[in-house]
Design a protein around this motif. Structure first.
Motif, PDB file in Angstrom:
ATOM      1  N   MET A   1       0.851  -1.196   0.000  1.00 45.59           N
ATOM      2  CA  MET A   1       0.000   0.000   0.000  1.00 45.59           C
ATOM      3  C   MET A   1       0.884   1.243   0.000  1.00 45.59           C
ATOM      4  N   HIS A   2       0.469   2.265  -0.753  1.00 44.50           N
ATOM      5  CA  HIS A   2       1.227   3.517  -0.744  1.00 44.50           C
ATOM      6  C   HIS A   2       0.697   4.413   0.379  1.00 44.50           C
ATOM      7  N   THR A   3       1.605   4.991   1.165  1.00 45.98           N
ATOM      8  CA  THR A   3       1.206   5.912   2.229  1.00 45.98           C
ATOM      9  C   THR A   3       1.379   7.346   1.736  1.00 45.98           C
ATOM     10  N   SER A   4       0.270   8.090   1.633  1.00 46.93           N
ATOM     11  CA  SER A   4       0.361   9.499   1.212  1.00 46.93           C
ATOM     12  C   SER A   4       0.683  10.376   2.401  1.00 46.93           C
TER      13      SER A   4
ATOM     14  N   LEU B   1       6.237   7.435   9.792  1.00 47.97           N
ATOM     15  CA  LEU B   1       6.647   6.720   8.581  1.00 47.97           C
ATOM     16  C   LEU B   1       7.705   5.678   8.885  1.00 47.97           C
TER      17      LEU B   1
ATOM     18  N   ASP C   1       5.259   3.259   7.299  1.00 41.96           N
ATOM     19  CA  ASP C   1       5.242   3.573   5.861  1.00 41.96           C
ATOM     20  C   ASP C   1       4.871   2.317   5.078  1.00 41.96           C
ATOM     21  N   GLY C   2       3.898   2.449   4.188  1.00 41.74           N
ATOM     22  CA  GLY C   2       3.460   1.309   3.378  1.00 41.74           C
ATOM     23  C   GLY C   2       2.415   0.444   4.075  1.00 41.74           C
ATOM     24  N   ARG C   3       2.093   0.784   5.325  1.00 37.76           N
ATOM     25  CA  ARG C   3       1.113  -0.024   6.076  1.00 37.76           C
ATOM     26  C   ARG C   3      -0.170   0.743   6.355  1.00 37.76           C
TER      27      ARG C   3
ATOM     28  N   ASP D   1      -2.821   4.329   5.019  1.00 34.95           N
ATOM     29  CA  ASP D   1      -3.186   5.049   3.802  1.00 34.95           C
ATOM     30  C   ASP D   1      -2.610   6.451   3.742  1.00 34.95           C
TER      31      ASP D   1
END
Ligand code: TXA
Ligand code: MG
Length: 339
Positions: free
Chosen positions: A1-4, A161, A165-167, A169
């Motif tokens: 998942m990408h974390t914005s 992060l 990060d990546g976990r 949204d």
């Protein structure tokens, strides 16, 4: 998942940024957001699947209940079964603010939030971004601190992060939080109320409103202890020890060839000897608390082998800081037993 990562002004958050985060929450997603204490990891509190994602992202044990964040006392009353007079008085005096009240759980609150227990913890955070988000969502938001389970709480978006990060949204990045350590947790179902976790609001301030408190102890906390009372919690990855005055200990470790991080009240030696990262800490407890996790995150990342902390003085003003330092230094983490 990408974390914005969405930057927001801490004092005047842009409506579009808040709306974007609120949309993520309404869709069942995870949003890290600043509060006046530390960054929280939010999900819709009344949506068990969304709350389940918090546990997965953090690696949090399912028996650790989560604080429900609401915009005001009226919203708090909707997630509890009982609103005793002590809650009324404490909310009137300290909300919005870093006080979490444990109360009888309301019927709509899922087991995931309460860890199946009979109570729910609730608070109104004193941060423009958190309040704007809660109002935009229009529903209670469950939020533990936005870190991997048992690690240091985040006081900046980059700390979030580092662990998540990546976990998750989205992160609302409003810069460093002002309080620096987690809220005071008070069990208001007990008579007298019981202090479960010391925090930025000290016992004297609480007692001025509700009279004498019982001080928490793990043994006394009943069948559903507050896992934030676990011995090891809020810990950096680097081994940490607390000592009255670390100067000699630091010298001995350096002598053995260790790289050492030192949180000290003395003036840091200039120039710093090789292998030493010394950070001079504030001598006032509120300022110390605001700086503590950031300093520990920094030392953790600096590659030192060991962290030595000059223990702050005894006394009520330092209660919460000493509590966090002791847990950061504890060697083992025993899972809570829930009967
Ligand atoms: O300042 C804070 O409290 C931050 C911000 C994000 O609000 N939140 C926070 O959450 O520190 P967390 O999950 O890291 O710590 C919450 C503490 C834990 O010790 C948990 O066990 C305890 O509150 N807790 C939550 N619900 C409880 C309940 N129903 N009964 C007893 N303790 C509870
Ligand atoms: Mg936490």
């Amino acid at each position: 998942m990408h974390t914005s990562v969405v930057p927001v002004d801490a004092a005047a958050p842009a409506a579009e940024s808040i709306a974007r985060a609120a949309d993520v929450l309404r869709a069942g997603g995870l949003v890290a957001f600043p509060t006046e204490t530390v960054y929280g990891l939010g999900a819709l509190a009344l949506d068990a699947a969304a709350v389940g994602r918090i546990f997965a992202a953090k690696g949090r044990p399912a028996n650790n209940p989560i604080i429900v964040h609401v915009a005001d006392a009226a919203a708090a009353r909707r997630v509890v079964a009982d609103w005793p007079d002590v809650a009324e008085r404490l909310a009137a005096r300290f909300w919005p603010g870093p006080l979490t009240l444990v109360l009888a759980r309301g019927a709509d609150v899922p087991d995931a939030v309460t860890a199946g227990g009979p109570t729910v913890a609730v608070r109104v955070p004193a941060h423009h971004v958190a309040l704007a988000l809660l109002r935009a969502v229009g529903a209670p938001v469950a939020a533990p601190s936005a870190n991997r389970s048992s690690e240091l709480s985040p006081t900046r978006a980059d700390h979030v992060l580092r662990g998540l990060d990546g976990r998750i949204d989205l992160v609302l990045d409003a810069g460093p939080t002002v309080g620096g350590i987690e809220s005071t947790v008070l069990d208001a179902t007990a008579t007298p109320p019981r202090l479960l976790r010391p925090g930025l609001i000290g016992p004297a301030a609480l007692e001025a409103v509700v009279g004498p408190l019982t001080r928490g102890s793990r043994a006394a906390a009943g069948p559903f202890p507050s896992p934030g009372m676990l011995a090891r919690h809020y810990a950096p990855r680097t081994p940490l020890e607390c000592i009255e005055n670390g100067r000699e200990r630091v010298a001995a470790l350096l002598n053995d060839g260790a790289r050492v991080g030192w949180l000290t009240f003395s003036s840091a030696p200039v120039p710093s000897p090789p292998g030493l990262v010394a950070l001079e800490m504030p001598t006032e407890p509120t300022a110390y608390a605001a700086r503590l996790y950031d300093a520990l995150h920094l030392l953790d990342r600096s590659g030192v082998d060991r962290i030595v902390v000059d223990m702050p003085p005894d006394g009520e003003a330092w209660l919460a800081v000493r509590d966090r330092l002791r847990r950061a230094a504890a060697l083992e983490s025993k899972p809570p037993t829930i009967s």
